[in-house]
Design an enzyme around this catalytic site. Sequence first.
Site, PDB file in Angstrom:
ATOM      1  N   TYR A  71       1.061  -1.174   0.000  1.00 63.59           N
ATOM      2  CA  TYR A  71      -0.141   0.097   0.173  1.00 63.59           C
ATOM      3  C   TYR A  71       0.786   1.320   0.086  1.00 63.59           C
ATOM      4  O   TYR A  71       0.580   2.245  -0.644  1.00 63.59           O
ATOM      5  CB  TYR A  71      -0.783   0.027   1.311  1.00 63.59           C
ATOM      6  N   PHE A 123      -7.211  21.062 -24.913  1.00 64.27           N
ATOM      7  CA  PHE A 123      -7.401  19.628 -24.842  1.00 64.27           C
ATOM      8  C   PHE A 123      -8.671  19.609 -24.132  1.00 64.27           C
ATOM      9  O   PHE A 123      -8.821  20.272 -23.021  1.00 64.27           O
ATOM     10  CB  PHE A 123      -6.365  18.875 -24.227  1.00 64.27           C
ATOM     11  N   THR A 124      -9.319  18.603 -24.435  1.00 61.98           N
ATOM     12  CA  THR A 124     -10.691  18.272 -23.650  1.00 61.98           C
ATOM     13  C   THR A 124     -10.703  18.298 -21.940  1.00 61.98           C
ATOM     14  O   THR A 124     -11.391  19.058 -21.487  1.00 61.98           O
ATOM     15  CB  THR A 124     -11.364  16.962 -24.424  1.00 61.98           C
ATOM     16  N   ASP A 214       2.188  19.968 -20.455  1.00 60.98           N
ATOM     17  CA  ASP A 214       1.135  18.623 -20.880  1.00 60.98           C
ATOM     18  C   ASP A 214       2.256  17.993 -21.811  1.00 60.98           C
ATOM     19  O   ASP A 214       2.296  18.053 -22.749  1.00 60.98           O
ATOM     20  CB  ASP A 214      -0.034  19.047 -21.765  1.00 60.98           C
ATOM     21  N   LYS A 257       0.050   7.207 -23.745  1.00 60.87           N
ATOM     22  CA  LYS A 257       0.545   7.798 -24.784  1.00 60.87           C
ATOM     23  C   LYS A 257       2.168   7.443 -25.072  1.00 60.87           C
ATOM     24  O   LYS A 257       2.464   6.229 -25.285  1.00 60.87           O
ATOM     25  CB  LYS A 257       0.350   9.177 -25.249  1.00 60.87           C
ATOM     26  N   ARG A 381     -12.844  14.943 -34.329  1.00 60.49           N
ATOM     27  CA  ARG A 381     -12.348  15.666 -33.474  1.00 60.49           C
ATOM     28  C   ARG A 381     -12.719  17.015 -34.083  1.00 60.49           C
ATOM     29  O   ARG A 381     -12.168  17.707 -35.211  1.00 60.49           O
ATOM     30  CB  ARG A 381     -10.758  15.817 -33.558  1.00 60.49           C
ATOM     31  N   PHE A 447     -18.563  14.207 -26.494  1.00 60.15           N
ATOM     32  CA  PHE A 447     -18.192  13.308 -27.785  1.00 60.15           C
ATOM     33  C   PHE A 447     -18.052  11.911 -27.337  1.00 60.15           C
ATOM     34  O   PHE A 447     -18.313  10.925 -28.146  1.00 60.15           O
ATOM     35  CB  PHE A 447     -16.707  13.899 -28.382  1.00 60.15           C
TER      36      PHE A 447
HETATM   37  C1  LIG Z   1      -5.021  11.923 -23.467  1.00 60.26           C
HETATM   38  C2  LIG Z   1      -4.496  13.426 -23.138  1.00 60.26           C
HETATM   39  C3  LIG Z   1      -4.528  13.956 -21.930  1.00 60.26           C
HETATM   40  C4  LIG Z   1      -5.725  13.086 -20.885  1.00 60.26           C
HETATM   41  O1  LIG Z   1      -4.884  12.125 -20.298  1.00 60.26           O
HETATM   42  P1  LIG Z   1      -5.832  10.826 -19.957  1.00 60.26           P
HETATM   43  O2  LIG Z   1      -4.751   9.788 -19.590  1.00 60.26           O
HETATM   44  O3  LIG Z   1      -6.598  10.251 -20.910  1.00 60.26           O
HETATM   45  O4  LIG Z   1      -6.443  11.028 -18.800  1.00 60.26           O
HETATM   46  C5  LIG Z   1      -4.344  15.068 -21.412  1.00 60.26           C
HETATM   47  N1  LIG Z   1      -3.610  15.797 -22.377  1.00 60.26           N
HETATM   48  C6  LIG Z   1      -3.576  15.323 -23.815  1.00 60.26           C
HETATM   49  C7  LIG Z   1      -2.852  16.175 -24.857  1.00 60.26           C
HETATM   50  C8  LIG Z   1      -3.977  13.898 -24.088  1.00 60.26           C
HETATM   51  O5  LIG Z   1      -3.604  13.565 -25.359  1.00 60.26           O
END
Ligand SMILES: *Cc1c(COP(=O)(O)O)cnc(C)c1O
Length: 455
Positions: A71, A123-124, A214, A257, A381, A447
Amino acid sequence: MHSWAEPYKIKMVELLKMTTKAYRKKAMAMAGYNTFLLRSEDVYIDLLTDSGTSAMSDRQWAGMMLGDEAYAGSRNFYHLEEVVRTVYGYKYVVPTHQGRGAENIISKIMIKKGDIIPGNMYFTTTRLHQELAGGRFEDVVIDEAHDAESHFPFKGNIDLIKLHKLVVKYGAEKIPYVSMATSVNMAGGQPISMQNLKELRAYTKKHGIKVIHDMTRVAENAFFIQQREKGYEKKSIAHIVKEICSYTDGATMSAKKDALVNIGGFLALNDQELYDEASNLVVVYEGLHTYGGLAGRDMEAMAIGIKESVDDDHIRARVGQVIYLGNKMVDYGVPIVMPIGGHGIFVDAKKFLPHIPQDQFPAQRLAAEIYLDSGVRTMERGIVSAGRKPNGEHYYPKLELVRFTIPRRVYTQAHMDVIAESAARVFEDRKKIKGLKMVLEPKYLRFFQARFDLV
Ligand SMILES: *Cc1c(COP(=O)(O)O)cnc(C)c1O
């Protein structure tokens, strides 16, 4: 000559279901013309996202067996911390279940009600967390980023004049940080240049504004700097990645990613006070600061994936495959965003389907058509992703795109051929394609779950 051929071979395969057009027609209608609502089993080549869809290496899988599922104080956390320090250069790391977990925490800590957060395109999830924390996002990306036809090599750059205007208008004290993304996702995976980053650092330093990075696709951005920016031709990806991070104060990472894992993320910081707050707040939303919602094995796979992600041969093959697909589409006359980005091909739905008005969701419809044709799953998109303004109107983004996102180390060159051929076939028949109407609209990030019907 140096091909982009993969620096790995295949050790295990996942069998796919092949479907007929009649089958796909039914599946698409059941999914409300939203590719997010299809069952993955019914998909042949899945280009919905590059998020969490990478193939892990044998070393990462071996690392999974080294999971220390304690933990508190798991050794995998300390491994991850060491890798983040050596590869990216950030001092402190707070693991989170994925990128948005880190966005939630940094937004809650740094944003006060009424604050302005400038960024190189929204970004969303990032913007939503900024808004939920009481802030307002302001787009300061250069104009070229919104122009699908511009071939500018660094469409992710920040327009420092736009930023300066915000500082003059609202005052630096209203701007807790600039939200700077490498490989700007919504612009089509477009990079920011090192020169621009240096200028951003100098400007923000002068005004006492932080830069939060980011860094979801920082290695892919580094590849474009290596290919396009003077002085970086001979620098390694690892070197460029670390230099990028050095011009920022902290970062949010979706490790799903670049970092080659199926789940995971983190918040990285250099400032100890901010770190102390973050490592306290993470307990509320994710878990203790040494696991942040992840299993020990997930942190181990992430630590190994981060190291693999900055390997020059890996990234050349990764982006090389994307560029191969993009060039094929260009040869077929399919309108795509140029230059070709790092993680996928973005088809310009406004040009593809000029007869469909934007509020009949041309990109949404095009994604459905590609699936019907070949079982290839892509995503919208455009106006659906952009959502609604606080006043209830749709945002009408300039870019109305269908994203063909390429998972890392998953598909072959023959798969790329199938994808390009399908896009070309649908393009030939484009005049017959009509729009959609939205019949179900969720309140947040619509979306993902919205449903549509044919008009
Ligand atoms: C995917 C993504 C996020 C969010 O990450 P999650 O792991 O899906 O929560 C933030 N910024 C960018 C540019 C992304 O592509």
